[in-house]
Write a protein that holds these residues in place. Sequence first.
Motif, PDB file in Angstrom:
ATOM      1  N   LEU A 222      12.133 -48.571 -36.637  1.00 18.16           N
ATOM      2  CA  LEU A 222      13.009 -47.487 -37.081  1.00 18.16           C
ATOM      3  C   LEU A 222      12.219 -46.446 -37.859  1.00 18.16           C
ATOM      4  O   LEU A 222      12.359 -45.234 -37.624  1.00 18.16           O
ATOM      5  CB  LEU A 222      14.134 -48.053 -37.958  1.00 18.16           C
ATOM      6  N   ARG A 223      11.404 -46.899 -38.768  1.00 16.02           N
ATOM      7  CA  ARG A 223      10.623 -45.997 -39.619  1.00 16.02           C
ATOM      8  C   ARG A 223       9.692 -45.114 -38.807  1.00 16.02           C
ATOM      9  O   ARG A 223       9.437 -43.963 -39.167  1.00 16.02           O
ATOM     10  CB  ARG A 223       9.820 -46.863 -40.602  1.00 16.02           C
ATOM     11  N   TYR A 224       9.186 -45.640 -37.676  1.00 20.10           N
ATOM     12  CA  TYR A 224       8.203 -44.924 -36.863  1.00 20.10           C
ATOM     13  C   TYR A 224       8.819 -44.285 -35.622  1.00 20.10           C
ATOM     14  O   TYR A 224       8.099 -43.774 -34.755  1.00 20.10           O
ATOM     15  CB  TYR A 224       7.060 -45.872 -36.466  1.00 20.10           C
ATOM     16  N   GLY A 225      10.152 -44.290 -35.516  1.00 19.21           N
ATOM     17  CA  GLY A 225      10.801 -43.675 -34.371  1.00 19.21           C
ATOM     18  C   GLY A 225      10.559 -44.418 -33.072  1.00 19.21           C
ATOM     19  O   GLY A 225      10.645 -43.830 -31.990  1.00 19.21           O
ATOM     20  N   THR A 226      10.281 -45.717 -33.169  1.00 21.81           N
ATOM     21  CA  THR A 226      10.099 -46.577 -32.005  1.00 21.81           C
ATOM     22  C   THR A 226      11.353 -47.431 -31.906  1.00 21.81           C
ATOM     23  O   THR A 226      11.539 -48.376 -32.674  1.00 21.81           O
ATOM     24  CB  THR A 226       8.837 -47.440 -32.178  1.00 21.81           C
ATOM     25  N   LEU A 227      12.240 -47.075 -30.987  1.00 17.79           N
ATOM     26  CA  LEU A 227      13.598 -47.592 -31.021  1.00 17.79           C
ATOM     27  C   LEU A 227      13.646 -49.084 -30.724  1.00 17.79           C
ATOM     28  O   LEU A 227      13.104 -49.545 -29.711  1.00 17.79           O
ATOM     29  CB  LEU A 227      14.477 -46.821 -30.037  1.00 17.79           C
ATOM     30  N   PRO A 228      14.293 -49.862 -31.570  1.00 19.11           N
ATOM     31  CA  PRO A 228      14.358 -51.306 -31.385  1.00 19.11           C
ATOM     32  C   PRO A 228      15.369 -51.702 -30.304  1.00 19.11           C
ATOM     33  O   PRO A 228      16.491 -51.178 -30.263  1.00 19.11           O
ATOM     34  CB  PRO A 228      14.816 -51.830 -32.751  1.00 19.11           C
ATOM     35  N   VAL A 229      14.940 -52.620 -29.443  1.00 19.61           N
ATOM     36  CA  VAL A 229      15.826 -53.245 -28.458  1.00 19.61           C
ATOM     37  C   VAL A 229      15.965 -54.693 -28.910  1.00 19.61           C
ATOM     38  O   VAL A 229      15.023 -55.480 -28.799  1.00 19.61           O
ATOM     39  CB  VAL A 229      15.240 -53.167 -27.041  1.00 19.61           C
ATOM     40  N   VAL A 230      17.141 -55.055 -29.439  1.00 18.02           N
ATOM     41  CA  VAL A 230      17.253 -56.301 -30.200  1.00 18.02           C
ATOM     42  C   VAL A 230      18.428 -57.153 -29.731  1.00 18.02           C
ATOM     43  O   VAL A 230      19.452 -56.642 -29.260  1.00 18.02           O
ATOM     44  CB  VAL A 230      17.408 -56.017 -31.711  1.00 18.02           C
ATOM     45  N   ALA A 231      18.270 -58.465 -29.898  1.00 18.40           N
ATOM     46  CA  ALA A 231      19.392 -59.376 -29.734  1.00 18.40           C
ATOM     47  C   ALA A 231      20.352 -59.200 -30.903  1.00 18.40           C
ATOM     48  O   ALA A 231      19.931 -58.921 -32.031  1.00 18.40           O
ATOM     49  CB  ALA A 231      18.891 -60.813 -29.672  1.00 18.40           C
ATOM     50  N   ARG A 232      21.635 -59.379 -30.632  1.00 20.60           N
ATOM     51  CA  ARG A 232      22.638 -59.202 -31.691  1.00 20.60           C
ATOM     52  C   ARG A 232      22.768 -60.496 -32.475  1.00 20.60           C
ATOM     53  O   ARG A 232      23.654 -61.330 -32.235  1.00 20.60           O
ATOM     54  CB  ARG A 232      23.981 -58.785 -31.097  1.00 20.60           C
ATOM     55  N   THR A 233      21.871 -60.681 -33.423  1.00 17.56           N
ATOM     56  CA  THR A 233      21.867 -61.887 -34.248  1.00 17.56           C
ATOM     57  C   THR A 233      21.221 -61.582 -35.590  1.00 17.56           C
ATOM     58  O   THR A 233      20.355 -60.702 -35.691  1.00 17.56           O
ATOM     59  CB  THR A 233      21.101 -63.038 -33.551  1.00 17.56           C
ATOM     60  N   GLY A 234      21.659 -62.298 -36.628  1.00 20.74           N
ATOM     61  CA  GLY A 234      21.032 -62.195 -37.942  1.00 20.74           C
ATOM     62  C   GLY A 234      20.815 -60.775 -38.403  1.00 20.74           C
ATOM     63  O   GLY A 234      21.653 -59.894 -38.242  1.00 20.74           O
ATOM     64  N   GLY A 235      19.626 -60.559 -38.982  1.00 21.73           N
ATOM     65  CA  GLY A 235      19.301 -59.253 -39.524  1.00 21.73           C
ATOM     66  C   GLY A 235      19.123 -58.171 -38.472  1.00 21.73           C
ATOM     67  O   GLY A 235      19.215 -56.976 -38.797  1.00 21.73           O
ATOM     68  N   LEU A 236      18.862 -58.557 -37.232  1.00 18.50           N
ATOM     69  CA  LEU A 236      18.765 -57.555 -36.167  1.00 18.50           C
ATOM     70  C   LEU A 236      20.110 -56.865 -35.987  1.00 18.50           C
ATOM     71  O   LEU A 236      20.176 -55.645 -35.796  1.00 18.50           O
ATOM     72  CB  LEU A 236      18.318 -58.219 -34.858  1.00 18.50           C
ATOM     73  N   ALA A 237      21.192 -57.653 -36.046  1.00 19.56           N
ATOM     74  CA  ALA A 237      22.526 -57.081 -35.918  1.00 19.56           C
ATOM     75  C   ALA A 237      22.873 -56.192 -37.101  1.00 19.56           C
ATOM     76  O   ALA A 237      23.644 -55.231 -36.967  1.00 19.56           O
ATOM     77  CB  ALA A 237      23.560 -58.200 -35.784  1.00 19.56           C
ATOM     78  N   ASP A 238      22.304 -56.500 -38.268  1.00 23.81           N
ATOM     79  CA  ASP A 238      22.639 -55.759 -39.485  1.00 23.81           C
ATOM     80  C   ASP A 238      21.861 -54.464 -39.655  1.00 23.81           C
ATOM     81  O   ASP A 238      22.220 -53.635 -40.500  1.00 23.81           O
ATOM     82  CB  ASP A 238      22.365 -56.636 -40.721  1.00 23.81           C
ATOM     83  N   THR A 239      20.790 -54.278 -38.889  1.00 25.35           N
ATOM     84  CA  THR A 239      19.902 -53.141 -39.162  1.00 25.35           C
ATOM     85  C   THR A 239      19.813 -52.125 -38.033  1.00 25.35           C
ATOM     86  O   THR A 239      19.319 -51.017 -38.255  1.00 25.35           O
ATOM     87  CB  THR A 239      18.475 -53.653 -39.456  1.00 25.35           C
ATOM     88  N   VAL A 240      20.267 -52.477 -36.832  1.00 24.20           N
ATOM     89  CA  VAL A 240      20.160 -51.582 -35.681  1.00 24.20           C
ATOM     90  C   VAL A 240      21.558 -51.227 -35.191  1.00 24.20           C
ATOM     91  O   VAL A 240      22.388 -52.113 -34.975  1.00 24.20           O
ATOM     92  CB  VAL A 240      19.350 -52.240 -34.537  1.00 24.20           C
ATOM     93  N   ILE A 241      21.821 -49.945 -35.027  1.00 18.15           N
ATOM     94  CA  ILE A 241      23.125 -49.481 -34.528  1.00 18.15           C
ATOM     95  C   ILE A 241      23.011 -49.250 -33.031  1.00 18.15           C
ATOM     96  O   ILE A 241      22.224 -48.412 -32.569  1.00 18.15           O
ATOM     97  CB  ILE A 241      23.566 -48.187 -35.240  1.00 18.15           C
ATOM     98  N   ASP A 242      23.773 -50.019 -32.263  1.00 16.37           N
ATOM     99  CA  ASP A 242      23.677 -49.988 -30.806  1.00 16.37           C
ATOM    100  C   ASP A 242      24.107 -48.644 -30.226  1.00 16.37           C
ATOM    101  O   ASP A 242      25.088 -48.032 -30.677  1.00 16.37           O
ATOM    102  CB  ASP A 242      24.550 -51.099 -30.219  1.00 16.37           C
ATOM    103  N   ALA A 243      23.383 -48.201 -29.216  1.00 19.58           N
ATOM    104  CA  ALA A 243      23.669 -46.923 -28.555  1.00 19.58           C
ATOM    105  C   ALA A 243      24.770 -47.100 -27.517  1.00 19.58           C
ATOM    106  O   ALA A 243      24.604 -46.795 -26.334  1.00 19.58           O
ATOM    107  CB  ALA A 243      22.400 -46.372 -27.909  1.00 19.58           C
ATOM    108  N   ASN A 244      25.919 -47.606 -27.972  1.00 19.96           N
ATOM    109  CA  ASN A 244      27.070 -47.648 -27.070  1.00 19.96           C
ATOM    110  C   ASN A 244      27.735 -46.279 -27.045  1.00 19.96           C
ATOM    111  O   ASN A 244      27.331 -45.370 -27.778  1.00 19.96           O
ATOM    112  CB  ASN A 244      28.045 -48.757 -27.489  1.00 19.96           C
ATOM    113  N   GLU A 245      28.760 -46.137 -26.217  1.00 18.68           N
ATOM    114  CA  GLU A 245      29.370 -44.811 -26.056  1.00 18.68           C
ATOM    115  C   GLU A 245      29.927 -44.282 -27.371  1.00 18.68           C
ATOM    116  O   GLU A 245      29.776 -43.097 -27.693  1.00 18.68           O
ATOM    117  CB  GLU A 245      30.479 -44.878 -24.993  1.00 18.68           C
ATOM    118  N   ALA A 246      30.582 -45.154 -28.155  1.00 18.74           N
ATOM    119  CA  ALA A 246      31.167 -44.698 -29.421  1.00 18.74           C
ATOM    120  C   ALA A 246      30.091 -44.227 -30.387  1.00 18.74           C
ATOM    121  O   ALA A 246      30.231 -43.188 -31.040  1.00 18.74           O
ATOM    122  CB  ALA A 246      31.985 -45.838 -30.046  1.00 18.74           C
ATOM    123  N   ALA A 247      28.987 -44.985 -30.470  1.00 16.83           N
ATOM    124  CA  ALA A 247      27.913 -44.619 -31.403  1.00 16.83           C
ATOM    125  C   ALA A 247      27.215 -43.337 -30.961  1.00 16.83           C
ATOM    126  O   ALA A 247      26.819 -42.518 -31.802  1.00 16.83           O
ATOM    127  CB  ALA A 247      26.906 -45.757 -31.506  1.00 16.83           C
TER     128      ALA A 247
END
Length: 478
Positions: free
Chosen positions: A386-411
């Motif tokens: 995130l800090r370096y503009g390298t977009l994270p592709v993450v499993a929705r679990t633990g801290g990954l779910a808490d720190t990355v906002i998914d690029a779904n249609e609403a977001a």
Amino acid sequence: MNLLFVASECAPFVKTGGLADVIGAVSKSLATTGVNVRVLIPAYPAVAALVATGKTVMTFDDLFGGRARIVAAQAEGLDMLLLDAPHLYDRAGNIYLGPDGKDWHDNDLRFAALSFAAAQIGLNGLGGWVPDVINAHDWQAGLVPAYLRQDGRPAPPVVMTIHNISFQGVFDGTRLSALGLNADQFTQQGVEYYGKISFLKAGIALSQKITTVSPSYAAELLTPDFGMGLDGLLRERQLDLHGILNGIDLDVWDPETDASIVATYSATKLAGKTKNRAELEARFGLTKSDGPLFCVISRLTSQKGLDMLLDCLPDLLAEGGRLALLGTGEPYLERAFIDASNRYSGTVGTIIGYDEGLSHLMQAGSDAILIPSRFEPCGLTQLYGLRYGTLPVVARTGGLADTVIDANEAALLADCATGIQFAPINGLMFGHAISRTCALFAKPKIWTAMMRRAMRHPVGWDLSAAAYLDVYKSALAP
């Protein structure tokens, strides 16, 4: 407040993973709030120079088989306490593993010594400095409250922090006496765990408060799927369990000042990222392409889900993507990624090992970072991404779910997306997430907006340090 951190590693002095980064960064952040933090770690060979210039503040005639001392030193903005016990720590190579790749045979003594020394600091202080609270980190510090309780004198409260519950420090029950523990400690309310001794279980059972490294992971730990045998105990203690999200050191990880990358850049001036990509391509032997450059910076283990990446790799390449991977771990995964780089020469590059400077370049030069972990207490690489503009592709679990906002249609409509999440955690959905990433990358306006948003997302320690301070205060409350 005087605070003693107890951990097996601390960046930038000794590091095998994210634990070290957290210990170094949160200590400095807490210090800015007025907390007097001292960090106790073993004196491995990597800190020999620091030991040589430090001051002896406590001695032990016999600490589990040899003389030992605690040396105080200041470096890198940290007040360090180094447990100098050559018979336990003066060993080349990995701090946890011997030359055969297996745990050192006496790891129970090595880290019991760390906990015992911390308890002595808590009970006796150091030249007038007495900790108000002790924060013990992971299983290596789990026996701190056991030694305090056994002594019987008034002692500071202990906060136990779980960074990864899959590492529990389990040893044979016959080792109780060797560890200097009384028989009355070997109970379900103490150090006993299914007839064995568990350092982490002891820390959870005997500490006043418990923290872990993200709110979602704290909730997951209460379930059998994630609690790994300790979920029942954690459910009993859930009112004392707090999930506090990790942060990163914003001075060390800053694309505007980073000396490890070839061109600095910012959210408003992204041109430098292209130069870093060119350097990264050269380092990994990758040909230029119009598609996204994915990276992996990870331990190569099944926990990290990298076996799924092998299955998804042909489709990733077919969609125009490329991959640069840096890591070390399970031999079959190391071989598989080396084979992949040979089979897909020019589009897949693999370097087995770890290189701190290269990891910075990879964050700066890649377009997206892949983190398909089956479970992840918090994770730091997505925060660096995130800090370096390298977009994270993450499993929705633990801290990954808490720190990355998914690029779904609403977001995307709300202009708040900062990466891509997927669930359930399997190869099919991971492959779908990679396809979504490639489709978003093909829309430069949307992708650039996500990059800028990610780089502005708060990933430092300010809010989390305040949350830790609240836990320490609650531990002190009558």
